[in-house]
Each structure stands twice: as structure tokens, then as C-alpha cells.
Design an enzyme around this catalytic site. Structure first.
Site, PDB file in Angstrom:
ATOM      1  N   HIS A  43       1.015  -1.148   0.080  1.00  0.00           N
ATOM      2  CA  HIS A  43       0.019   0.029  -0.042  1.00  0.00           C
ATOM      3  C   HIS A  43       1.000   1.464  -0.037  1.00  0.00           C
ATOM      4  O   HIS A  43       2.371   1.150   0.178  1.00  0.00           O
ATOM      5  CB  HIS A  43      -0.976   0.022   1.209  1.00  0.00           C
ATOM      6  CG  HIS A  43      -0.220   0.177   2.654  1.00  0.00           C
ATOM      7  ND1 HIS A  43       0.824  -0.854   3.168  1.00  0.00           N
ATOM      8  CD2 HIS A  43       0.425   1.277   3.016  1.00  0.00           C
ATOM      9  CE1 HIS A  43       1.118  -0.407   4.396  1.00  0.00           C
ATOM     10  NE2 HIS A  43       0.896   0.844   4.130  1.00  0.00           N
ATOM     11  N   HIS A 127       5.274   6.631  -0.376  1.00  0.00           N
ATOM     12  CA  HIS A 127       6.181   5.444  -0.748  1.00  0.00           C
ATOM     13  C   HIS A 127       5.293   4.343  -0.472  1.00  0.00           C
ATOM     14  O   HIS A 127       4.435   4.364   0.436  1.00  0.00           O
ATOM     15  CB  HIS A 127       7.361   5.497   0.072  1.00  0.00           C
ATOM     16  CG  HIS A 127       7.424   5.168   1.517  1.00  0.00           C
ATOM     17  ND1 HIS A 127       7.232   6.236   2.257  1.00  0.00           N
ATOM     18  CD2 HIS A 127       7.152   4.455   2.404  1.00  0.00           C
ATOM     19  CE1 HIS A 127       7.028   6.031   3.651  1.00  0.00           C
ATOM     20  NE2 HIS A 127       7.130   4.462   3.601  1.00  0.00           N
TER      21      HIS A 127
HETATM   22  P1  ATP Z   1       4.786  -4.116  10.659  1.00  0.00           P
HETATM   23  O1  ATP Z   1       4.634  -2.898  11.563  1.00  0.00           O
HETATM   24  O2  ATP Z   1       4.472  -5.052  10.817  1.00  0.00           O
HETATM   25  O3  ATP Z   1       6.137  -3.915   9.955  1.00  0.00           O
HETATM   26  P2  ATP Z   1       3.348  -2.113   8.871  1.00  0.00           P
HETATM   27  O4  ATP Z   1       4.292  -0.970   9.356  1.00  0.00           O
HETATM   28  O5  ATP Z   1       2.977  -2.124   7.369  1.00  0.00           O
HETATM   29  O6  ATP Z   1       3.858  -3.548   9.385  1.00  0.00           O
HETATM   30  P3  ATP Z   1       1.927  -0.599  10.661  1.00  0.00           P
HETATM   31  O7  ATP Z   1       2.925  -0.580  11.519  1.00  0.00           O
HETATM   32  O8  ATP Z   1       0.439  -0.835  11.190  1.00  0.00           O
HETATM   33  O9  ATP Z   1       2.104  -1.886   9.652  1.00  0.00           O
HETATM   34  O10 ATP Z   1       1.640   0.590   9.744  1.00  0.00           O
HETATM   35  C1  ATP Z   1       0.755   0.921   8.735  1.00  0.00           C
HETATM   36  C2  ATP Z   1       1.319   1.800   7.848  1.00  0.00           C
HETATM   37  O11 ATP Z   1       1.658   3.185   8.394  1.00  0.00           O
HETATM   38  C3  ATP Z   1       2.650   1.507   7.196  1.00  0.00           C
HETATM   39  O12 ATP Z   1       2.730   2.038   5.984  1.00  0.00           O
HETATM   40  C4  ATP Z   1       3.741   2.218   8.171  1.00  0.00           C
HETATM   41  O13 ATP Z   1       4.840   2.586   7.538  1.00  0.00           O
HETATM   42  C5  ATP Z   1       2.932   3.455   8.423  1.00  0.00           C
HETATM   43  N1  ATP Z   1       3.357   3.997   9.699  1.00  0.00           N
HETATM   44  C6  ATP Z   1       3.546   3.040  10.732  1.00  0.00           C
HETATM   45  N2  ATP Z   1       3.867   3.852  11.883  1.00  0.00           N
HETATM   46  C7  ATP Z   1       3.997   5.257  11.504  1.00  0.00           C
HETATM   47  C8  ATP Z   1       4.502   6.349  11.766  1.00  0.00           C
HETATM   48  N3  ATP Z   1       4.797   6.649  13.116  1.00  0.00           N
HETATM   49  N4  ATP Z   1       4.466   7.427  11.021  1.00  0.00           N
HETATM   50  C9  ATP Z   1       4.203   7.580   9.951  1.00  0.00           C
HETATM   51  N5  ATP Z   1       3.626   6.140   9.158  1.00  0.00           N
HETATM   52  C10 ATP Z   1       3.815   5.142   9.980  1.00  0.00           C
END
Ligand code: ATP
Ligand code: MG
Length: 179
Positions: A43, A127
Site C-alpha cells: 500500500h 512511498h
Molecule cells: P509492521 O509494523 O508489521 O512492519 P506495517 O508497518 O506495514 O507492518 P503498521 O505498523 O500498522 O504496519 O503501519 C501501517 C502503515 O503506517 C505502514 O505504511 C507504516 O509505514 C505506516 N506507519 C506506521 N507507523 C508510522 C508512523 N509513526 N508515522 C508514519 N507512518 C507510519
């Protein structure tokens, strides 16, 4: 009391054609260590909200339902990486992000603020994450041989459950953009 908050984010979801091309690029990453993002999780985040209290979730769904606008084109033509803990995240992005993306992001930020959610003032860097926890030096070329054209048809509000095996996403609201 059970915690009924949910970890939420707004994102663009690739259609099958784009997903297939993203997967192909991920295969090129096989030489890297790390954890590829599962195909179904690929995504582009529009706005990450983090944990949202149960009593605000309906308002966030309303924001998603209210997303309006026309389809637009995006070309994924560059890659890069950023540091996360001791490892790196490898991503694909657009050298020329279309203005519609910034407009959508800004609009969601304002609406999130208006319902009392904290929105950080970080620069928005659109990204698609391809792999996480990459410790090796392997990177994709900054300009991959083939770019991926993507027509954005829909936006989604997604809930993310953090499990030991990785995140599990569920689409709460999906909104089609007009032609
Ligand atoms: P995982 O944490 O299991 O590696 P993930 O990062 O895809 O997987 P989430 O941590 O729930 O899943 O994040 C969902 C989306 O939001 C992802 O695209 C992640 O990069 C983004 N994201 C997570 N934390 C932040 C943050 N603090 N600031 C901006 N974007 C974020
Ligand atoms: Mg994460």
C-alpha cells in the site's frame, strides 16, 4: 475495561496489475535479507493515525466516506531506503508525486485534526514499502529499470492489528474516486 481503540491509517491500495509488478520488484529483493511486505499488505500510506480511541472511530470512518475527487496517475519510478531501528526499510516512490496526492494528504490531516486527533507535522513522503528489517547492504537501484504506472482509483481506511507474525490489515472503508 477492554481497549477498543484501533490502529488506523488511510492508504492507497494497488489494483492487481500494479500489485503484480510490485511483487516482481520484491522478487528482485530476494538477494537482500529482510522481510518482504506480504503482497496483500502492499500500500501507499496517505496518513497514519496510530491508535484511535473507540469513540472517535466512527468520525474517522465518516472522513473516509467523505473522500471525493477524481482518479489520478502516479508513476513509481524511484526507490530508496530509510533506517528503522538497526535495519533499513526499502521502498518505492515517485520522483514526481502528483499534486493530488499532497491535496489528499493535507485534506485528511485537517479533518483528522478537526476531530481532535493528533497529527504530526512531518513532511509527507509518499512511498510503497517493499521490505523491512533489511540488514544487508543490498538496495534496489535508485532508478529501477522499469517504472510502474499506477492509476489511483480508490482510497481506503485500514485498521492494522499488530501480531507477532506481522501486521494484519483490514479495510474498514473503501472509497472509489470518480473517473
Ligand atoms: P509492521 O509494523 O508489521 O512492519 P506495517 O508497518 O506495514 O507492518 P503498521 O505498523 O500498522 O504496519 O503501519 C501501517 C502503515 O503506517 C505502514 O505504511 C507504516 O509505514 C505506516 N506507519 C506506521 N507507523 C508510522 C508512523 N509513526 N508515522 C508514519 N507512518 C507510519
Ligand atoms: Mg510498522
Amino acid at each position: 475495561m477492554p481497549d477498543l481503540s484501533q490502529r488506523l491509517f488511510f492508504a492507497l491500495l494497488p489494483d492487481e496489475g500494479v500489485r503484480t509488478q510490485l511483487r516482481q520488484l520484491q522478487k528482485d529483493l530476494n538477494r537482500a535479507d529482510g522481510r518482504p511486505v506480504p503482497a496483500k499488505n502492499l500500500h501507499l500510506t496517505l496518513l497514519f493515525l496510530g491508535n484511535v480511541a473507540a469513540d472517535k472511530i466512527n468520525a474517522v470512518c465518516d472522513i473516509a466516506e467523505g473522500i471525493a475527487g477524481s482518479q489520478f496517475d502516479l508513476t513509481l519510478d524511484m526507490s530508496g531506503s530509510f533506517r528503522q531501528n538497526n535495519a533499513r526499510v526499502l521502498w518505492l516512490g515517485a520522483s514526481k508525486p502528483p499534486p493530488e496526492l499532497g491535496v489528499l494528504h493535507q485534506s485528511l490531516c485537517q479533518q483528522a485534526k478537526s476531530i481532535g486527533l493528533p497529527v504530526r507535522k512531518e513532511t509527507y513522503r509518499p512511498h510503497v514499502t517493499l521490505a523491512r528489517k533489511v540488514y544487508s547492504r543490498y538496495r534496489l537501484p535508485e532508478r529501477p529499470d522499469r517504472s510502474i504506472p499506477w492509476t489511483i482509483h480508490r482510497c481506503a481506511l485500514i485498521t492494522s492489528e499488530l501480531l507477532p507474525t506481522g501486521s494484519r490489515y483490514k479495510v474498514l472503508v473503501e472509497k472509489e474516486l470518480s473517473e
